[in-house]
Design a protein around this motif. Structure first.
Motif, PDB file in Angstrom:
ATOM      1  N   ALA A  18       0.821  -1.211   0.000  1.00 39.89           N
ATOM      2  CA  ALA A  18       0.000   0.000   0.000  1.00 39.89           C
ATOM      3  C   ALA A  18       0.855   1.261   0.000  1.00 39.89           C
ATOM      4  CB  ALA A  18      -0.927   0.005   1.213  1.00 39.89           C
ATOM      5  N   LEU A  19       0.229   2.338  -0.440  1.00 34.25           N
ATOM      6  CA  LEU A  19       0.817   3.669  -0.363  1.00 34.25           C
ATOM      7  C   LEU A  19      -0.238   4.588   0.221  1.00 34.25           C
ATOM      8  CD1 LEU A  19       3.156   5.655  -1.126  1.00 34.25           C
ATOM      9  CD2 LEU A  19       1.865   6.109  -3.229  1.00 34.25           C
ATOM     10  N   TYR A  20       0.135   5.327   1.244  1.00 37.28           N
ATOM     11  CA  TYR A  20      -0.757   6.323   1.830  1.00 37.28           C
ATOM     12  C   TYR A  20      -0.353   7.686   1.295  1.00 37.28           C
ATOM     13  CZ  TYR A  20      -2.636   9.649   5.224  1.00 37.28           C
ATOM     14  OH  TYR A  20      -3.271  10.715   5.816  1.00 37.28           O
ATOM     15  N   VAL A  21      -1.338   8.464   0.834  1.00 41.01           N
ATOM     16  CA  VAL A  21      -1.094   9.805   0.309  1.00 41.01           C
ATOM     17  C   VAL A  21      -2.051  10.775   0.994  1.00 41.01           C
ATOM     18  CG1 VAL A  21      -1.155  11.280  -1.736  1.00 41.01           C
ATOM     19  CG2 VAL A  21      -0.384   8.917  -1.949  1.00 41.01           C
ATOM     20  N   HIS A  22      -1.489  11.859   1.518  1.00 41.18           N
ATOM     21  CA  HIS A  22      -2.296  12.923   2.106  1.00 41.18           C
ATOM     22  C   HIS A  22      -1.946  14.221   1.384  1.00 41.18           C
ATOM     23  CE1 HIS A  22      -4.387  15.370   5.093  1.00 41.18           C
ATOM     24  NE2 HIS A  22      -3.352  16.194   5.003  1.00 41.18           N
ATOM     25  N   ILE A  29       2.624  17.261   0.009  1.00 32.89           N
ATOM     26  CA  ILE A  29       2.098  15.902  -0.159  1.00 32.89           C
ATOM     27  C   ILE A  29       2.865  14.991   0.798  1.00 32.89           C
ATOM     28  CG2 ILE A  29       1.746  14.009  -1.774  1.00 32.89           C
ATOM     29  CD1 ILE A  29       2.058  16.229  -4.022  1.00 32.89           C
ATOM     30  N   PHE A  30       2.120  14.313   1.660  1.00 37.27           N
ATOM     31  CA  PHE A  30       2.693  13.396   2.646  1.00 37.27           C
ATOM     32  C   PHE A  30       2.419  11.976   2.186  1.00 37.27           C
ATOM     33  CE2 PHE A  30       2.163  11.039   6.737  1.00 37.27           C
ATOM     34  CZ  PHE A  30       3.468  11.153   7.192  1.00 37.27           C
ATOM     35  N   VAL A  31       3.432  11.146   2.154  1.00 37.17           N
ATOM     36  CA  VAL A  31       3.257   9.745   1.772  1.00 37.17           C
ATOM     37  C   VAL A  31       3.876   8.832   2.823  1.00 37.17           C
ATOM     38  CG1 VAL A  31       3.191  10.242  -0.704  1.00 37.17           C
ATOM     39  CG2 VAL A  31       5.343   9.604   0.337  1.00 37.17           C
ATOM     40  N   ILE A  32       3.279   7.664   2.948  1.00 38.45           N
ATOM     41  CA  ILE A  32       3.859   6.602   3.769  1.00 38.45           C
ATOM     42  C   ILE A  32       3.929   5.363   2.889  1.00 38.45           C
ATOM     43  CG2 ILE A  32       3.681   5.148   5.818  1.00 38.45           C
ATOM     44  CD1 ILE A  32       2.022   7.322   7.137  1.00 38.45           C
ATOM     45  N   ARG A  44       5.087  17.101  -6.408  1.00 37.55           N
ATOM     46  CA  ARG A  44       4.374  16.285  -7.400  1.00 37.55           C
ATOM     47  C   ARG A  44       5.297  15.297  -8.113  1.00 37.55           C
ATOM     48  NH1 ARG A  44       0.123  20.376 -10.293  1.00 37.55           N
ATOM     49  NH2 ARG A  44      -1.238  20.638  -8.500  1.00 37.55           N
ATOM     50  N   GLU A  45       6.530  15.714  -8.362  1.00 41.28           N
ATOM     51  CA  GLU A  45       7.474  14.795  -9.009  1.00 41.28           C
ATOM     52  C   GLU A  45       7.747  13.594  -8.107  1.00 41.28           C
ATOM     53  OE1 GLU A  45      12.108  14.790 -10.411  1.00 41.28           O
ATOM     54  OE2 GLU A  45      10.953  16.614 -10.752  1.00 41.28           O
ATOM     55  N   GLY A  46       7.936  13.848  -6.824  1.00 41.18           N
ATOM     56  CA  GLY A  46       8.143  12.756  -5.875  1.00 41.18           C
ATOM     57  C   GLY A  46       6.915  11.868  -5.770  1.00 41.18           C
ATOM     58  N   LEU A  47       5.729  12.482  -5.805  1.00 37.74           N
ATOM     59  CA  LEU A  47       4.491  11.700  -5.770  1.00 37.74           C
ATOM     60  C   LEU A  47       4.407  10.808  -7.002  1.00 37.74           C
ATOM     61  CD1 LEU A  47       1.747  10.914  -4.607  1.00 37.74           C
ATOM     62  CD2 LEU A  47       0.785  12.918  -5.778  1.00 37.74           C
ATOM     63  N   SER A  48       4.771  11.338  -8.150  1.00 36.34           N
ATOM     64  CA  SER A  48       4.740  10.553  -9.380  1.00 36.34           C
ATOM     65  C   SER A  48       5.602   9.293  -9.241  1.00 36.34           C
ATOM     66  CB  SER A  48       5.218  11.404 -10.550  1.00 36.34           C
ATOM     67  OG  SER A  48       5.193  10.664 -11.737  1.00 36.34           O
ATOM     68  N   THR A  79      -3.662  17.613  -8.372  1.00 32.38           N
ATOM     69  CA  THR A  79      -2.848  16.529  -7.810  1.00 32.38           C
ATOM     70  C   THR A  79      -3.671  15.251  -7.698  1.00 32.38           C
ATOM     71  OG1 THR A  79      -1.539  18.146  -6.586  1.00 32.38           O
ATOM     72  CG2 THR A  79      -1.357  15.857  -5.889  1.00 32.38           C
ATOM     73  N   PHE A  80      -4.925  15.374  -7.284  1.00 32.60           N
ATOM     74  CA  PHE A  80      -5.776  14.190  -7.192  1.00 32.60           C
ATOM     75  C   PHE A  80      -6.007  13.588  -8.574  1.00 32.60           C
ATOM     76  CE2 PHE A  80      -9.849  11.918  -6.790  1.00 32.60           C
ATOM     77  CZ  PHE A  80      -9.449  10.980  -5.844  1.00 32.60           C
TER      78      PHE A  80
END
Length: 115
Positions: A18-22, A29-32, A44-48, A79-80
């Protein structure tokens, strides 16, 4: 699941994928990462890159956003849309964001294995 599992809740086999995105209102953007438990603040680049990783693992995406009960600003919608276009195996909306995702910008931190 490493991030949100209640103590008596069994861990699912896919939780490590799983990936959590807030999405924060200020655009942060916070991810776990479910596979490592690492917590990162990304752009956004890191989220990609994170979305690619979860897509390759065919893992679910857990999602929350700041002020989820209000109409999102345009940058949050963009972003969504990026998240949707990445075509994760599934998206689950979480009512309550992770506590780290709610910290003010000056208290935000990234926790990786190397920290």
């Amino acid at each position: 699941m490493r991030f949100f599992r209640k103590r008596d809740e069994p861990e699912s086999e896919s939780s490590d994928d799983a990936l959590y995105v807030h999405l924060a209102l200020d655009g942060a953007i916070f991810v776990i990462r479910g596979d490592t438990g690492e917590q990162l603040w990304v752009d956004r680049e890191g989220l990609s890159q994170e979305l690619e990783r979860v897509r390759d693992r065919k893992g679910p995406l857990l999602y929350s956003r700041e002020a989820g009960d209000t109409e999102p600003p345009a940058h949050i919608e963009e972003t969504f849309r990026m998240i949707l276009e990445s075509e994760p195996s599934s998206i689950q909306l979480l009512e309550e964001p992770h506590p780290e995702a709610l910290l003010p910008p000056e208290q935000r931190r990234t926790l990786t294995k190397h920290d």
